[in-house]
Motif scaffolding. Structure first.
Motif, PDB file in Angstrom:
ATOM      1  N   LEU A 169     -13.540   1.927  -9.176  1.00 24.09           N
ATOM      2  CA  LEU A 169     -14.314   0.788  -8.673  1.00 24.09           C
ATOM      3  C   LEU A 169     -13.388  -0.232  -8.015  1.00 24.09           C
ATOM      4  N   LEU A 170     -12.230  -0.462  -8.604  1.00 29.10           N
ATOM      5  CA  LEU A 170     -11.259  -1.397  -8.022  1.00 29.10           C
ATOM      6  C   LEU A 170     -10.744  -0.867  -6.688  1.00 29.10           C
ATOM      7  N   THR A 171     -10.483   0.432  -6.614  1.00 29.36           N
ATOM      8  CA  THR A 171     -10.053   1.041  -5.358  1.00 29.36           C
ATOM      9  C   THR A 171     -11.119   0.854  -4.288  1.00 29.36           C
ATOM     10  N   LEU A 172     -12.369   1.012  -4.675  1.00 29.91           N
ATOM     11  CA  LEU A 172     -13.483   0.836  -3.737  1.00 29.91           C
ATOM     12  C   LEU A 172     -13.539  -0.596  -3.214  1.00 29.91           C
ATOM     13  N   PHE A 173     -13.373  -1.581  -4.093  1.00 33.87           N
ATOM     14  CA  PHE A 173     -13.377  -2.981  -3.677  1.00 33.87           C
ATOM     15  C   PHE A 173     -12.187  -3.292  -2.763  1.00 33.87           C
ATOM     16  N   LEU A 174     -11.023  -2.724  -3.100  1.00 28.20           N
ATOM     17  CA  LEU A 174      -9.832  -2.947  -2.273  1.00 28.20           C
ATOM     18  C   LEU A 174     -10.035  -2.427  -0.858  1.00 28.20           C
ATOM     19  N   VAL A 175     -10.672  -1.267  -0.746  1.00 30.76           N
ATOM     20  CA  VAL A 175     -10.918  -0.697   0.582  1.00 30.76           C
ATOM     21  C   VAL A 175     -11.995  -1.487   1.317  1.00 30.76           C
TER      22      VAL A 175
ATOM     23  N   TYR B 109     -13.402  -4.578   0.805  1.00 27.50           N
ATOM     24  CA  TYR B 109     -13.123  -5.982   1.120  1.00 27.50           C
ATOM     25  C   TYR B 109     -11.695  -6.183   1.635  1.00 27.50           C
ATOM     26  N   GLY B 110     -10.752  -5.436   1.065  1.00 32.08           N
ATOM     27  CA  GLY B 110      -9.344  -5.654   1.387  1.00 32.08           C
ATOM     28  C   GLY B 110      -8.965  -5.304   2.803  1.00 32.08           C
TER      29      GLY B 110
ATOM     30  N   GLN C 220     -10.769  -5.408   5.570  1.00 30.08           N
ATOM     31  CA  GLN C 220     -11.233  -6.419   6.522  1.00 30.08           C
ATOM     32  C   GLN C 220     -10.441  -7.724   6.367  1.00 30.08           C
ATOM     33  N   ILE C 221     -10.139  -8.100   5.126  1.00 32.28           N
ATOM     34  CA  ILE C 221      -9.327  -9.300   4.901  1.00 32.28           C
ATOM     35  C   ILE C 221      -7.926  -9.093   5.464  1.00 32.28           C
ATOM     36  N   GLY C 222      -7.373  -7.881   5.251  1.00 37.34           N
ATOM     37  CA  GLY C 222      -6.039  -7.567   5.762  1.00 37.34           C
ATOM     38  C   GLY C 222      -5.958  -7.653   7.266  1.00 37.34           C
ATOM     39  N   ILE C 223      -7.002  -7.158   7.952  1.00 33.84           N
ATOM     40  CA  ILE C 223      -7.037  -7.218   9.412  1.00 33.84           C
ATOM     41  C   ILE C 223      -7.056  -8.667   9.885  1.00 33.84           C
ATOM     42  N   ARG C 224      -7.842  -9.503   9.207  1.00 30.93           N
ATOM     43  CA  ARG C 224      -7.899 -10.924   9.584  1.00 30.93           C
ATOM     44  C   ARG C 224      -6.582 -11.627   9.288  1.00 30.93           C
ATOM     45  N   GLN C 225      -5.932 -11.262   8.175  1.00 32.08           N
ATOM     46  CA  GLN C 225      -4.654 -11.878   7.816  1.00 32.08           C
ATOM     47  C   GLN C 225      -3.566 -11.564   8.849  1.00 32.08           C
ATOM     48  N   LEU C 226      -3.675 -10.408   9.479  1.00 33.40           N
ATOM     49  CA  LEU C 226      -2.709 -10.029  10.515  1.00 33.40           C
ATOM     50  C   LEU C 226      -2.956 -10.762  11.820  1.00 33.40           C
ATOM     51  N   GLY C 227      -4.034 -11.512  11.874  1.00 30.68           N
ATOM     52  CA  GLY C 227      -4.329 -12.285  13.083  1.00 30.68           C
ATOM     53  C   GLY C 227      -4.980 -11.473  14.174  1.00 30.68           C
ATOM     54  N   ILE C 228      -5.501 -10.292  13.826  1.00 29.39           N
ATOM     55  CA  ILE C 228      -6.135  -9.435  14.821  1.00 29.39           C
ATOM     56  C   ILE C 228      -7.586  -9.877  14.982  1.00 29.39           C
ATOM     57  N   GLU C 229      -7.924 -10.280  16.213  1.00 32.53           N
ATOM     58  CA  GLU C 229      -9.287 -10.717  16.494  1.00 32.53           C
ATOM     59  C   GLU C 229     -10.149  -9.484  16.768  1.00 32.53           C
ATOM     60  N   THR C 230     -11.068  -9.199  15.885  1.00 33.00           N
ATOM     61  CA  THR C 230     -11.932  -8.039  16.065  1.00 33.00           C
ATOM     62  C   THR C 230     -13.261  -8.272  15.366  1.00 33.00           C
TER      63      THR C 230
ATOM     64  N   MET D 278     -16.134   6.668   1.411  1.00 33.07           N
ATOM     65  CA  MET D 278     -15.450   7.915   1.732  1.00 33.07           C
ATOM     66  C   MET D 278     -13.931   7.754   1.613  1.00 33.07           C
ATOM     67  N   ILE D 279     -13.402   6.656   2.120  1.00 35.81           N
ATOM     68  CA  ILE D 279     -11.950   6.425   2.057  1.00 35.81           C
ATOM     69  C   ILE D 279     -11.496   6.219   0.618  1.00 35.81           C
ATOM     70  N   ALA D 280     -12.213   5.356  -0.111  1.00 37.28           N
ATOM     71  CA  ALA D 280     -11.814   5.038  -1.491  1.00 37.28           C
ATOM     72  C   ALA D 280     -11.872   6.266  -2.391  1.00 37.28           C
ATOM     73  N   LEU D 281     -12.986   6.988  -2.334  1.00 42.75           N
ATOM     74  CA  LEU D 281     -13.104   8.191  -3.157  1.00 42.75           C
ATOM     75  C   LEU D 281     -12.144   9.274  -2.675  1.00 42.75           C
ATOM     76  N   GLY D 282     -11.885   9.295  -1.363  1.00 41.74           N
ATOM     77  CA  GLY D 282     -10.974  10.287  -0.801  1.00 41.74           C
ATOM     78  C   GLY D 282      -9.546  10.116  -1.278  1.00 41.74           C
ATOM     79  N   VAL D 283      -9.065   8.871  -1.340  1.00 41.08           N
ATOM     80  CA  VAL D 283      -7.674   8.660  -1.766  1.00 41.08           C
ATOM     81  C   VAL D 283      -7.509   8.968  -3.257  1.00 41.08           C
ATOM     82  N   VAL D 284      -8.533   8.645  -4.041  1.00 36.04           N
ATOM     83  CA  VAL D 284      -8.468   8.965  -5.479  1.00 36.04           C
ATOM     84  C   VAL D 284      -8.533  10.481  -5.673  1.00 36.04           C
ATOM     85  N   PHE D 285      -9.463  11.115  -4.969  1.00 36.20           N
ATOM     86  CA  PHE D 285      -9.630  12.568  -5.069  1.00 36.20           C
ATOM     87  C   PHE D 285      -8.356  13.290  -4.631  1.00 36.20           C
ATOM     88  N   SER D 286      -7.727  12.800  -3.556  1.00 36.32           N
ATOM     89  CA  SER D 286      -6.501  13.441  -3.061  1.00 36.32           C
ATOM     90  C   SER D 286      -5.359  13.325  -4.067  1.00 36.32           C
TER      91      SER D 286
END
Length: 205
Positions: free
Chosen positions: A72-78, A80-81, A83-93, A104-112
C-alpha cells in the motif's frame, strides 16, 4: 430472494453491470502487471549473478526495498510521489498519472522483486554443466540461455511463480484506495448504497 436477484441484475435497478466492470478491471490490471513483473524480475535475477559489483548491489538494494515495503505504501509513493517529484523538478506539465497505471507500476515493482528471487533460485538449481554443454556445442551465451537454460528455468520456477500470481491477483484489491473501480471498490459502493454489505462483499469474494 427477489430483492437479491434485483440487486444483482443488469440495468438501472441492479449492480450487475458495475460488478462485472470491476471484475474486468481487476483481471485487466493483474494481466497488465504480470509481463512487467516477469521481465523485470528476470533481468534482476541476471543482475544478481553479474560479475559487475555495482549491478549486483543495485539489484539487491532494489529487491530488499520493495520486498520490505508494504504494498500500500509503494502504491501511494507511485501514485502521489511521481507527480510531486515531477513538480519538484520544476517540470511544467499537465501530466497526471492515472490510478490504473499507478497500480500497474506499483504492483509491478513489488512483483518483480519477488520474481527475481524465484528466478535466482531456479538459476542456481540448474547445474553448471548445462552451460558447459552449450559452449561445447558451439553456442554463444544468448543461444545457450534461450535453447538450454530458459526451458529448464521456466519448469523449475513455475510453482513459485504460480504462488506469486495468486498473491498479485489478491493485491489488486489495494488499488481501490486510489479510486480505481476494481471489483472491491464497486462492491463497496454497492454495499453502502444498498445496505447489503454481506451480499456484495460475498460476490466480490
Amino acid at each position: 430472494m427477489e430483492q437479491t436477484f434485483t440487486l444483482l441484475s443488469f440495468g438501472p435497478d441492479g449492480w450487475g453491470d458495475e460488478i462485472a466492470f470491476g471484475v474486468l478491471v481487476t483481471i485487466g490490471l493483474a494481466f497488465a502487471t504480470l509481463p512487467l513483473g516477469l521481465i523485470a524480475g528476470f533481468f534482476l535475477s541476471l543482475a544478481k549473478q553479474s560479475d559487475e559489483k555495482i549491478l549486483r548491489m543495485a539489484s539487491e538494494v532494489y529487491t530488499t526495498i520493495f520486498r520490505g515495503l508494504p504494498e500500500l505504501l509503494t502504491l501511494f509513493l507511485v501514485y502521489y510521489g511521481l507527480q510531486i517529484g515531477i513538480r519538484q523538478l520544476g517540470i511544467e506539465t499537465t501530466f497526471e498519472i492515472n490510478s490504473f497505471l499507478a497500480g500497474m507500476i506499483a504492483l509491478g515493482v513489488v512483483f518483480s522483486a519477488f520474481c527475481s528471487e524465484v528466478f535466482l533460485s531456479a538459476f542456481r538449481a540448474i547445474p553448471a554443466g548445462q552451460y558447459e554443454a552449450g559452449s561445447a556445442l558451439g553456442l554463444n551465451r544468448f543461444q545457450t540461455m534461450f535453447n538450454i537454460i530458459l526451458p529448464q528455468l521456466i519448469r523449475i520456477a513455475l510453482p513459485g511463480l504460480g504462488n506469486l500470481w495468486m498473491i498479485l491477483l489478491k493485491e489488486t484489491a489495494l488499488v481501490s484506495v486510489i479510486g480505481l473501480p476494481d471489483i472491491l471498490r464497486q462492491a463497496g459502493i454497492a454495499a453502502r448504497v444498498s445496505k447489503e454489505a454481506f451480499l456484495f462483499y460475498g460476490i466480490a469474494c
